[in-house]
Design a protein around this motif. Structure first.
Motif, PDB file in Angstrom:
ATOM      1  N   ARG A  55      -2.359   4.670  16.724  1.00 39.10           N
ATOM      2  CA  ARG A  55      -2.798   4.100  15.444  1.00 39.10           C
ATOM      3  C   ARG A  55      -2.327   4.999  14.301  1.00 39.10           C
ATOM      4  NH1 ARG A  55      -7.829   5.557  12.878  1.00 39.10           N
ATOM      5  NH2 ARG A  55      -8.810   7.392  13.825  1.00 39.10           N
ATOM      6  N   VAL A  56      -2.153   4.395  13.142  1.00 33.07           N
ATOM      7  CA  VAL A  56      -1.679   5.099  11.957  1.00 33.07           C
ATOM      8  C   VAL A  56      -2.873   5.657  11.192  1.00 33.07           C
ATOM      9  CG1 VAL A  56      -0.398   4.914   9.806  1.00 33.07           C
ATOM     10  CG2 VAL A  56       0.326   3.601  11.803  1.00 33.07           C
ATOM     11  N   LEU A  57      -2.869   6.971  10.953  1.00 34.44           N
ATOM     12  CA  LEU A  57      -3.923   7.601  10.161  1.00 34.44           C
ATOM     13  C   LEU A  57      -3.594   7.597   8.682  1.00 34.44           C
ATOM     14  CD1 LEU A  57      -4.820  10.778  12.263  1.00 34.44           C
ATOM     15  CD2 LEU A  57      -5.971   8.566  12.236  1.00 34.44           C
ATOM     16  N   ALA A  58      -2.330   7.776   8.351  1.00 29.67           N
ATOM     17  CA  ALA A  58      -1.920   7.863   6.949  1.00 29.67           C
ATOM     18  C   ALA A  58      -0.441   7.538   6.859  1.00 29.67           C
ATOM     19  CB  ALA A  58      -2.193   9.257   6.384  1.00 29.67           C
ATOM     20  N   SER A  59       0.009   7.139   5.682  1.00 28.23           N
ATOM     21  CA  SER A  59       1.409   6.833   5.465  1.00 28.23           C
ATOM     22  C   SER A  59       1.889   7.553   4.211  1.00 28.23           C
ATOM     23  CB  SER A  59       1.613   5.325   5.308  1.00 28.23           C
ATOM     24  OG  SER A  59       2.983   5.009   5.190  1.00 28.23           O
ATOM     25  N   GLN A  60       3.047   8.189   4.312  1.00 26.59           N
ATOM     26  CA  GLN A  60       3.601   8.979   3.219  1.00 26.59           C
ATOM     27  C   GLN A  60       4.869   8.318   2.687  1.00 26.59           C
ATOM     28  OE1 GLN A  60       1.663  11.681   2.382  1.00 26.59           O
ATOM     29  NE2 GLN A  60       0.389  10.854   4.030  1.00 26.59           N
ATOM     30  N   THR A  61       5.210   8.627   1.450  1.00 30.58           N
ATOM     31  CA  THR A  61       6.443   8.108   0.868  1.00 30.58           C
ATOM     32  C   THR A  61       7.618   9.031   1.156  1.00 30.58           C
ATOM     33  OG1 THR A  61       5.953   9.237  -1.226  1.00 30.58           O
ATOM     34  CG2 THR A  61       5.218   6.948  -0.998  1.00 30.58           C
ATOM     35  N   GLU A  82       4.077  20.115  -0.506  1.00 26.98           N
ATOM     36  CA  GLU A  82       2.640  19.882  -0.536  1.00 26.98           C
ATOM     37  C   GLU A  82       2.046  19.866   0.870  1.00 26.98           C
ATOM     38  OE1 GLU A  82      -0.622  16.599  -2.232  1.00 26.98           O
ATOM     39  OE2 GLU A  82       1.502  16.101  -2.097  1.00 26.98           O
ATOM     40  N   VAL A  83       0.927  20.575   1.040  1.00 25.70           N
ATOM     41  CA  VAL A  83       0.172  20.528   2.287  1.00 25.70           C
ATOM     42  C   VAL A  83      -0.972  19.535   2.116  1.00 25.70           C
ATOM     43  CG1 VAL A  83      -1.227  21.830   3.937  1.00 25.70           C
ATOM     44  CG2 VAL A  83       0.759  22.906   2.849  1.00 25.70           C
ATOM     45  N   LYS A  84      -1.120  18.637   3.093  1.00 23.67           N
ATOM     46  CA  LYS A  84      -2.175  17.639   3.052  1.00 23.67           C
ATOM     47  C   LYS A  84      -2.984  17.699   4.342  1.00 23.67           C
ATOM     48  CE  LYS A  84       0.310  14.250   0.186  1.00 23.67           C
ATOM     49  NZ  LYS A  84       0.672  12.818   0.074  1.00 23.67           N
ATOM     50  N   ARG A  85      -4.148  17.055   4.326  1.00 22.36           N
ATOM     51  CA  ARG A  85      -4.932  16.887   5.547  1.00 22.36           C
ATOM     52  C   ARG A  85      -5.556  15.501   5.542  1.00 22.36           C
ATOM     53  NH1 ARG A  85      -8.520  21.924   3.953  1.00 22.36           N
ATOM     54  NH2 ARG A  85      -9.214  21.239   1.910  1.00 22.36           N
ATOM     55  N   VAL A  86      -5.857  15.028   6.751  1.00 21.61           N
ATOM     56  CA  VAL A  86      -6.473  13.711   6.892  1.00 21.61           C
ATOM     57  C   VAL A  86      -7.575  13.801   7.932  1.00 21.61           C
ATOM     58  CG1 VAL A  86      -4.737  12.956   8.582  1.00 21.61           C
ATOM     59  CG2 VAL A  86      -6.056  11.252   7.302  1.00 21.61           C
ATOM     60  N   ASN A  87      -8.677  13.133   7.646  1.00 22.67           N
ATOM     61  CA  ASN A  87      -9.792  13.042   8.574  1.00 22.67           C
ATOM     62  C   ASN A  87      -9.483  11.922   9.564  1.00 22.67           C
ATOM     63  OD1 ASN A  87     -12.352  12.169   9.735  1.00 22.67           O
ATOM     64  ND2 ASN A  87     -13.334  13.516   8.239  1.00 22.67           N
ATOM     65  N   ALA A  88      -9.353  12.280  10.844  1.00 22.84           N
ATOM     66  CA  ALA A  88      -8.941  11.304  11.842  1.00 22.84           C
ATOM     67  C   ALA A  88     -10.001  10.243  12.091  1.00 22.84           C
ATOM     68  CB  ALA A  88      -8.599  12.014  13.150  1.00 22.84           C
ATOM     69  N   THR A  89     -11.254  10.519  11.728  1.00 26.05           N
ATOM     70  CA  THR A  89     -12.332   9.551  11.931  1.00 26.05           C
ATOM     71  C   THR A  89     -12.411   8.548  10.792  1.00 26.05           C
ATOM     72  OG1 THR A  89     -13.618  11.163  13.188  1.00 26.05           O
ATOM     73  CG2 THR A  89     -14.812   9.277  12.288  1.00 26.05           C
ATOM     74  N   THR A  90     -12.336   9.055   9.566  1.00 20.99           N
ATOM     75  CA  THR A  90     -12.503   8.194   8.396  1.00 20.99           C
ATOM     76  C   THR A  90     -11.187   7.697   7.807  1.00 20.99           C
ATOM     77  OG1 THR A  90     -12.463  10.037   6.830  1.00 20.99           O
ATOM     78  CG2 THR A  90     -14.600   9.464   7.818  1.00 20.99           C
ATOM     79  N   GLY A  91     -10.090   8.401   8.105  1.00 24.15           N
ATOM     80  CA  GLY A  91      -8.808   8.054   7.512  1.00 24.15           C
ATOM     81  C   GLY A  91      -8.642   8.564   6.096  1.00 24.15           C
ATOM     82  N   VAL A  92      -9.620   9.331   5.589  1.00 24.94           N
ATOM     83  CA  VAL A  92      -9.533   9.853   4.224  1.00 24.94           C
ATOM     84  C   VAL A  92      -8.556  11.029   4.187  1.00 24.94           C
ATOM     85  CG1 VAL A  92     -10.779  10.965   2.344  1.00 24.94           C
ATOM     86  CG2 VAL A  92     -11.832   9.079   3.607  1.00 24.94           C
TER      87      VAL A  92
END
Length: 300
Positions: free
Chosen positions: A221-227, A248-258
């Motif tokens: 499943r897709v958690l996030a999409s970047q340009t 840029e360093v980013k993070r994503v919550n695998a449960t919420t997708g935020v």
């Protein structure tokens, strides 16, 4: 095989990267055009991005710890006072963080692409399609699998070594077993990471997707999409998934997708980073700029 203590050439073998985002994207597209086909569309969580802070190199937040380290293609901390550096020319070196000594472990490993340290060994992937295990104390190596597609990212979970391939697959090699494909359509990812539950994470540089894969079922499943092309997939001690997009360093919550912004790395042309258990990260600048430590990346 005993480890040589003779002087070792430090190869400057990672190609210099353009500071132009468009140029870097084009370079990946030309090299990997055959991988443009992606899996079916999946609904994405709406990201929440908030800008905070910048890491400037050099500074107290970003310290150059090995000026002569060259350009390793993979950085593998052992979380016990050493960092191991793998080079595309086939060399594996050990950096002692207390003394700064940079010593050879072994050479002639092939066209290396990935490395991870676990159980007193380094597990090494190569573009030649081989997975090798190197005993760190002696430099002895053995081939765990060969004849595979070009391999990139590598990680250990339990008694199995996992690698990403140029064919957008995750390949599993259990200790004492044979290689098998456990997931497909996982994108062209230079890394792979696991959370405590055994879910796998990859960063598809071709489509910009951050993916979570359940290896028991093979579903992704897709958690996030970047340009832009994401790199440096890691799971922090906080359970969040970290990656880099440009500077840029980013993070994503695998449960919420935020998704959230962590920081920007400025002052060096950093392509990606390796996260340690403590939350620090290691990265390299372009050319011969050396090895850098970013202090407390996950606490930002």
């Amino acid at each position: 095989m005993m480890r040589s203590r003779t002087a070792t050439r430090l190869p400057l073998d990672r190609p210099a990267r353009s500071l132009s985002r468009r140029g870097r994207t084009l370079g990946v597209a030309l090299a990997l055009g055959a991988l443009l086909a992606s899996s079916g569309a999946i609904a994405l969580a709406t990201p929440a991005v908030a800008a905070v802070g910048t890491v400037k190199c050099p500074s107290t937040d970003c310290v150059r710890i090995a000026p002569a380290a060259g350009s390793p293609v993979a950085i593998a901390p052992d979380n016990a006072g050493a960092v191991y550096l793998a080079y595309s020319g086939g060399d594996l070196l050990k950096l002692d963080l207390a003394t700064g000594a940079l010593d050879p472990v072994t050479t002639g490993l092939g066209n290396l692409r990935g490395a991870v340290v676990a159980d007193d060994s380094a597990y090494i992937t190569s573009f030649d399609g081989t997975l090798q295990q190197v005993t760190l104390a002696t430099g002895a190596r053995r081939t765990l699998a060969a004849g595979l597609p070009a391999l990139f990212g590598v990680a250990r979970f339990g008694n199995t070594t996992y690698a990403t391939s140029i064919d957008r697959q995750i390949i599993a090699v259990p200790d004492g077993g044979t290689a098998r494909v456990v997931a497909t359509g996982t994108g062209f990812s230079q890394g792979i990471a696991f959370d405590k539950a055994g879910l796998a994470y990859t960063a598809d540089m071709m489509t910009g997707r951050i993916l979570q894969t359940n290896l028991a079922t093979g579903t992704t499943r897709v958690l996030a999409s970047q340009t832009y092309e994401p790199t440096s997939i890691s799971v922090g001690g906080d359970g969040l998934v970290y990656f880099q997009v440009g500077d840029e360093v980013k993070r994503v919550n695998a449960t919420t997708g935020v998704q959230s912004h962590v920081t920007n790395i400025v002052g060096i042309n950093s392509f990606g980073f390796t996260l340690t258990a403590s939350g620090d990260a290691y990265t390299t600048g372009s050319g011969s700029d050396g090895l850098w430590r970013i202090n407390g990346l996950t606490s930002r």
